[in-house]
Design an enzyme around this catalytic site. Structure first.
Site, short mmCIF file in Angstrom:
data_model
loop_
_atom_site.label_atom_id
_atom_site.label_comp_id
_atom_site.label_asym_id
_atom_site.label_seq_id
_atom_site.Cartn_x
_atom_site.Cartn_y
_atom_site.Cartn_z
N LYS A 72 12.05 31.94 19.05
CA LYS A 72 13.05 31.60 18.04
C LYS A 72 14.45 31.78 18.64
CE LYS A 72 10.39 32.67 13.90
NZ LYS A 72 9.32 31.85 14.45
N ASP A 106 10.70 27.26 18.26
CA ASP A 106 10.34 27.19 16.84
C ASP A 106 11.51 26.69 16.02
OD1 ASP A 106 7.83 28.30 17.30
OD2 ASP A 106 8.41 30.33 16.68
N ARG A 157 6.26 19.63 17.74
CA ARG A 157 5.28 20.20 16.82
C ARG A 157 5.72 19.82 15.41
NH1 ARG A 157 6.06 26.29 16.27
NH2 ARG A 157 4.75 26.65 18.08
N LYS A 160 4.74 21.82 8.08
CA LYS A 160 5.22 21.55 6.73
C LYS A 160 6.55 22.27 6.48
CE LYS A 160 0.71 20.59 4.72
NZ LYS A 160 -0.28 20.90 3.66
N GLY A 161 6.70 23.48 7.00
CA GLY A 161 7.93 24.26 6.79
C GLY A 161 7.61 25.55 6.06
N THR A 199 -1.08 22.37 11.46
CA THR A 199 -1.41 22.56 10.05
C THR A 199 -2.85 23.04 9.95
OG1 THR A 199 -1.55 21.48 7.89
CG2 THR A 199 -2.09 20.11 9.79
N HIS A 200 -3.16 23.69 8.81
CA HIS A 200 -4.56 24.05 8.53
C HIS A 200 -5.13 23.13 7.48
CE1 HIS A 200 -2.05 27.56 9.53
NE2 HIS A 200 -2.99 27.75 10.43
N ARG A 261 5.86 35.90 5.61
CA ARG A 261 5.77 34.43 5.50
C ARG A 261 4.31 34.00 5.33
NH1 ARG A 261 10.27 34.44 9.04
NH2 ARG A 261 9.06 34.19 10.93
#
Ligand SMILES: Cc1cc2nc3c(=O)[nH]c(=O)nc-3n(C[C@H](O)[C@H](O)[C@H](O)COP(=O)(O)OP(=O)(O)OC[C@H]3O[C@@H](n4cnc5c(N)ncnc54)[C@H](O)[C@@H]3O)c2cc1C
Length: 279
Positions: A72, A106, A157, A160-161, A199-200, A261
């Site tokens: 980050k 990221d 990458r 969704k956020g 994503t999952h 998060r």
């Protein structure tokens, strides 16, 4: 850690992280690691963070792991001085290049998107290409950002956020975010560069697979990414189907904001957390 962070975090030390990356590689999965931390506001600490990341890169190379680093920019001083963050990340991308691995930047809160994309662009213009970044489908601005990046043949990458954003900048409804994710993913897969579908969400994952097959997108042009401790069976199933799957595997003592998060993403995680707290 006992409160439940160990489900989502490899541990508090670099040794813990390297052991977790090794285990993932043995299962046929790729991995990245992140030294947890953000919002550093003094220069000396950013230098210490860079030093720790240099060690991470060296350990990854020495153990010949199928792994890279995600970091980050606020951990490298972005809130203090954009130039400092640029110089810090440049040093790390150069070291990753020497060692044959790579860095992903990221994406954090919406206030940092302009600076993050500008630093990514400057790194690429400096001739560094072992670096990627992230786009967030919940932001209204993202289709425009993607169009502007595509000429760079970027390594992106798509997520969704994860942050709580105001409706002035981000879609408040999950259905809108999911729909835009699908459209952005298609645009990335049919454009130049490399796409990491992070994503999952099984519907979106199967959509990506079907889209790639229909449009003859080679398997080495994209990968799936998921978080350590989330949908582990799905990670293994996709790897067995011959897809590259990378597991994001953070470590470090500063795991609290990361855990919060992850808890926020799924109510069931909160129950899991409360059970651990009671125990
Ligand atoms: C590799 C990776 C890197 C990421 N990097 C960033 C980044 O740089 N910036 C950023 O803003 N966000 C990032 N994220 C987080 C992302 O924005 C989402 O918040 C997160 O991935 C949850 O959304 P989803 O796509 O899995 O879909 P969802 O629709 O939220 O979830 C789909 C299904 O996945 C499962 N699931 C999702 N999350 C969890 C969880 N925490 N615990 C248990 N099950 C879960 C559930 O079964 C859920 O039904 C990253 C995510 C991944 C996987």
């Amino acid at each position: 850690m006992r409160l439940g962070a160990a489900r989502f975090v490899a541990g508090e030390t670099l040794d813990d992280a390297i052991a977790a990356l090794q285990r993932l590689n043995e299962q046929g999965l790729w991995a990245n690691t992140t030294l947890l931390g953000e919002a550093v506001h003094d220069r000396a600490t950013t230098q210490a963070v860079v030093g720790q990341y240099e060690q991470v890169l060296e350990r990854i190379a020495a153990a010949e792991l199928k792994a890279n680093v995600a970091l980050k920019l606020t951990h490298l001083g972005l809130e203090l001085d954009e130039e400092l963050a640029f110089e810090n990340v440049k040093r790390l991308v150069e070291r990753a290049t020497e060692l044959g691995t790579s860095i992903r930047i990221d994406m954090e809160q919406s206030a940092f998107v302009d600076a993050t994309l500008s630093i990514y662009r400057r790194l690429r213009e400096a001739g560094l290409d072992r670096v990627g970044t992230v786009l967030q489908a919940y932001l209204y601005r993202t289709p425009g950002d993607l169009d502007a990046l595509l000429p760079l043949e970027p390594n992106l990458r798509l997520v969704k956020g994860a942050y709580l954003e105001p409706t002035a900048v981000a879609y408040p409804q999950k259905a809108d975010v999911d729909a835009l994710y699908g459209r952005l993913m298609e645009r990335m897969l049919s454009g130049p560069g490399h796409t990491a579908i992070a994503t999952h969400d099984e519907t979106l994952i199967e959509h990506a697979i079907a889209y790639a097959q229909e449009h003859s997108v080679p398997r080495d042009r994209f990968e799936f990414q998921m978080l350590y401790g989330v949908r582990t069976q799905l990670q293994l199933d996709l790897a067995r189907r011959g897809y590259k799957v990378l597991v994001a595997t953070p470590y470090g003592p500063e795991w609290y904001p990361y855990l919060m998060r992850r808890l926020g993403e799924r109510p069931a995680n909160l129950l899991f957390f409360l059970r651990n707290a009671l125990r």
